[in-house]
Design a protein around this motif. Structure first.
Motif, PDB file in Angstrom:
ATOM      1  N   PHE A 147      34.529  62.584  28.059  1.00  0.00           N
ATOM      2  CA  PHE A 147      35.289  61.720  27.162  1.00  0.00           C
ATOM      3  C   PHE A 147      34.787  61.898  25.728  1.00  0.00           C
ATOM      4  O   PHE A 147      33.584  61.842  25.477  1.00  0.00           O
ATOM      5  N   GLU A 148      35.720  62.050  24.823  1.00  0.00           N
ATOM      6  CA  GLU A 148      35.365  62.208  23.418  1.00  0.00           C
ATOM      7  C   GLU A 148      34.832  60.900  22.833  1.00  0.00           C
ATOM      8  O   GLU A 148      33.979  60.910  21.941  1.00  0.00           O
ATOM      9  N   LYS A 149      35.345  59.775  23.356  1.00  0.00           N
ATOM     10  CA  LYS A 149      34.897  58.459  22.894  1.00  0.00           C
ATOM     11  C   LYS A 149      34.481  57.633  24.100  1.00  0.00           C
ATOM     12  O   LYS A 149      35.179  57.603  25.113  1.00  0.00           O
ATOM     13  N   ALA A 150      33.367  56.940  23.967  1.00  0.00           N
ATOM     14  CA  ALA A 150      32.812  56.199  25.106  1.00  0.00           C
ATOM     15  C   ALA A 150      33.783  55.143  25.623  1.00  0.00           C
ATOM     16  O   ALA A 150      33.829  54.858  26.831  1.00  0.00           O
ATOM     17  N   GLU A 151      34.606  54.568  24.726  1.00  0.00           N
ATOM     18  CA  GLU A 151      35.523  53.514  25.170  1.00  0.00           C
ATOM     19  C   GLU A 151      36.646  54.049  26.073  1.00  0.00           C
ATOM     20  O   GLU A 151      37.317  53.277  26.775  1.00  0.00           O
ATOM     21  N   GLN A 152      36.840  55.358  26.080  1.00  0.00           N
ATOM     22  CA  GLN A 152      37.881  55.934  26.937  1.00  0.00           C
ATOM     23  C   GLN A 152      37.497  55.873  28.421  1.00  0.00           C
ATOM     24  O   GLN A 152      38.361  55.983  29.292  1.00  0.00           O
ATOM     25  N   VAL A 153      36.213  55.711  28.702  1.00  0.00           N
ATOM     26  CA  VAL A 153      35.748  55.679  30.091  1.00  0.00           C
ATOM     27  C   VAL A 153      36.404  54.542  30.866  1.00  0.00           C
ATOM     28  O   VAL A 153      36.681  54.658  32.061  1.00  0.00           O
ATOM     29  N   TYR A 293      37.117  67.646  34.101  1.00  0.00           N
ATOM     30  CA  TYR A 293      38.356  66.923  33.809  1.00  0.00           C
ATOM     31  C   TYR A 293      38.241  66.277  32.447  1.00  0.00           C
ATOM     32  O   TYR A 293      37.226  65.647  32.133  1.00  0.00           O
ATOM     33  N   LEU A 294      39.277  66.440  31.626  1.00  0.00           N
ATOM     34  CA  LEU A 294      39.329  65.857  30.291  1.00  0.00           C
ATOM     35  C   LEU A 294      40.461  64.834  30.282  1.00  0.00           C
ATOM     36  O   LEU A 294      41.607  65.154  29.949  1.00  0.00           O
ATOM     37  N   ALA A 330      49.644  74.229  23.337  1.00  0.00           N
ATOM     38  CA  ALA A 330      49.325  72.802  23.225  1.00  0.00           C
ATOM     39  C   ALA A 330      48.127  72.443  24.097  1.00  0.00           C
ATOM     40  O   ALA A 330      47.258  71.657  23.681  1.00  0.00           O
ATOM     41  N   ILE A 331      48.046  72.990  25.304  1.00  0.00           N
ATOM     42  CA  ILE A 331      46.896  72.743  26.174  1.00  0.00           C
ATOM     43  C   ILE A 331      45.629  73.280  25.519  1.00  0.00           C
ATOM     44  O   ILE A 331      44.583  72.618  25.489  1.00  0.00           O
ATOM     45  N   GLU A 332      45.727  74.492  24.975  1.00  0.00           N
ATOM     46  CA  GLU A 332      44.556  75.104  24.340  1.00  0.00           C
ATOM     47  C   GLU A 332      44.077  74.280  23.156  1.00  0.00           C
ATOM     48  O   GLU A 332      42.876  74.029  23.000  1.00  0.00           O
ATOM     49  N   ARG A 333      45.006  73.818  22.327  1.00  0.00           N
ATOM     50  CA  ARG A 333      44.629  73.012  21.163  1.00  0.00           C
ATOM     51  C   ARG A 333      43.926  71.716  21.569  1.00  0.00           C
ATOM     52  O   ARG A 333      42.967  71.289  20.930  1.00  0.00           O
ATOM     53  N   SER A 334      44.407  71.096  22.637  1.00  0.00           N
ATOM     54  CA  SER A 334      43.832  69.818  23.042  1.00  0.00           C
ATOM     55  C   SER A 334      42.454  69.976  23.678  1.00  0.00           C
ATOM     56  O   SER A 334      41.581  69.115  23.523  1.00  0.00           O
ATOM     57  N   ALA A 335      42.244  71.082  24.395  1.00  0.00           N
ATOM     58  CA  ALA A 335      40.977  71.273  25.105  1.00  0.00           C
ATOM     59  C   ALA A 335      39.899  71.922  24.239  1.00  0.00           C
ATOM     60  O   ALA A 335      38.700  71.710  24.473  1.00  0.00           O
ATOM     61  N   LYS A 336      40.309  72.700  23.267  1.00  0.00           N
ATOM     62  CA  LYS A 336      39.369  73.517  22.486  1.00  0.00           C
ATOM     63  C   LYS A 336      38.224  72.715  21.872  1.00  0.00           C
ATOM     64  O   LYS A 336      37.052  73.117  21.979  1.00  0.00           O
ATOM     65  N   PRO A 337      38.478  71.571  21.239  1.00  0.00           N
ATOM     66  CA  PRO A 337      37.352  70.854  20.615  1.00  0.00           C
ATOM     67  C   PRO A 337      36.361  70.284  21.631  1.00  0.00           C
ATOM     68  O   PRO A 337      35.223  69.984  21.269  1.00  0.00           O
TER      69      PRO A 337
END
Length: 414
Positions: A147-153, A293-294, A330-337
């Motif tokens: 998770f990019e942000k802890a609150e997303q958990v 999993y993202l 679009a998948i690549e852009r979202s996963a890349k970072p």
């Protein structure tokens, strides 16, 4: 061999994917002769290009409130993980309206109940295949959710809490990025959950190994056979492809996203539409220890042939529509970072395939109105996870004439 006086001696299975070949294999366990036909060949559809998760923790009905909320926000956005093209298609929009009507917690809880026994038993069916000679192994590993942000958990935790409330055990472990031991997680990942007790597989190789086992046990597999019609003549089932006819005692239609055109004349009113998924493979600097999993971008990644298979999106188009490169981008852009040590410029194996989706999120497994005709499909994203158990239970029904309790909620005539 278990059975009765009506036990079929020869069954034709239409569809050489995970569901169809599993049904064929387990029918052979009962001594039934099988012929598997497919318009393209073994593992030519979603059984090849999916993420390879064998993940009962994630095997749940697709229609649920968050999907509806997300879908309404992202409708017609070509870059969104869920995409519906803007075109005049009354049948598609009618399907989506029925799907939306099931996107509430009451419907989700009701639909989740029949998934629980299937999820609790599904990995045992893989073990039965492996013990019986299917050579491609399944590999045990936790699924690491980043998770990019802890609150997303909280969102994923809430989903697992609901699954537990339905009676299914899900083991989730908090972890830091360092503790997770997944070198592909980038510095943008703040929080990690590990979902224990899951497995993964090279899906194409597993299904091909399953096909080899079916053939080694005397089964026939025929490619280039497109089923046009199924009829019943003089107490026998006739499967037609052009001018060619195959006659057998019974037929199983396991044709994935193409199921409805053949099943509707047999009394199956629940529609199946293609929720198309995309995937590709990229090299990695370090070995990938297990599935990743993202959740925020709805991307699933799996160790695959020394690299990383990256899969995502849900696109409602015809299963025969072309691959749209912008969906891959679009998948690549979202996963890349969120991932590091990945050679995105060396991407290969761009793929699209139609996952068979039903409006209520429940598969269609069982007998139709036509004697001797059965269907097995509509598993959505979980055809690989539930395919072997589906084949095991359906073969029991075909041979004994008795519907297993686990299949009652999936009655295709509902």
């Amino acid at each position: 061999m278990a059975g009765n006086d009506q036990t079929p001696r020869h069954v034709v299975i239409a569809g050489a994917g995970a569901v169809g070949l599993s049904t064929a294999w387990f029918l052979q366990e009962h001594g039934v002769r099988v012929t598997v036909v497919d318009r393209d060949g073994v593992a030519a559809g979603s059984s090849w290009g999916n993420a390879g998760y064998l993940a009962p923790a994630f095997s749940i009905p697709l229609p649920e409130p968050s999907v509806l909320r997300y879908g309404l926000r992202s409708l017609l956005d070509r870059n969104a993980p869920l995409y519906v093209p803007a075109r005049v298609d009354p049948q598609l929009w009618a399907f989506l309206a029925r799907f939306a009507a099931h996107c509430n917690m009451r419907s989700w809880r009701r639909s989740m109940q029949p998934f629980v026994p299937m999820n609790n038993e599904c990995l045992d069916a893989f073990d039965a295949l492996t013990a019986g000679g299917v050579e491609a192994p399944t590999k045990a590993a936790p699924i690491t959710a980043g998770f990019e942000k802890a609150e997303q958990v909280a969102d994923l935790r809430r989903e697992f809490d609901l699954i537990r409330e339905s009676g299914q055990d899900v083991r989730v472990v908090d972890s830091s990025v360092a503790e997770a031991g997944v070198p592909q997680l980038s510095s943008h990942i703040e929080a990690v959950l590990r979902i224990e007790g899951q497995r993964y597989v090279d899906p194409g190789e597993f299904v091909r190994s399953l096909a080899r086992s079916v053939e080694a046990r005397g089964g026939e597999i025929r490619s280039g056979f497109t089923v046009d019609e199924v009829t019943r003549e003089q107490g026998r089932t006739v499967v037609r492809s052009g001018d060619e006819r195959l006659t057998a005692d019974s037929v199983v239609l396991a044709t994935g996203a193409w199921l409805s055109s053949l099943a509707k004349p047999l009394g199956v009113r629940t529609a199946v539409r293609a929720g198309r998924g995309y995937s590709f493979t990229v090299p990695t600097e370090e070995p990938v220890p297990g599935p990743i999993y993202l959740p925020a971008v709805r991307v699933a990644c799996t160790p695959y042939q020394g690299g990383l298979r990256v899969a995502g999106t849900m696109e409602f188009r015809s299963p025969d529509a072309k691959l749209y490169p912008e969906r891959i981008a679009a998948i690549e852009r979202s996963a890349k970072p969120l991932l590091r040590g990945v050679s995105w410029e060396d991407r290969r194996d761009d793929w699209v395939g139609g996952r068979p989706v039903t409006p209520d999120g429940l598969p269609l497994i069982g007998a139709t109105d036509m004697p001797g005709a059965y269907v097995a499909g509509g598993h959505g994203m979980w055809g690989l996870t539930l395919g072997p158990l589906t084949g095991q239970l359906l073969s029991e029904q075909i041979v004994t004439g008795k519907q297993p309790d686990q299949l009652r909620p999936f009655n295709p005539l509902r």
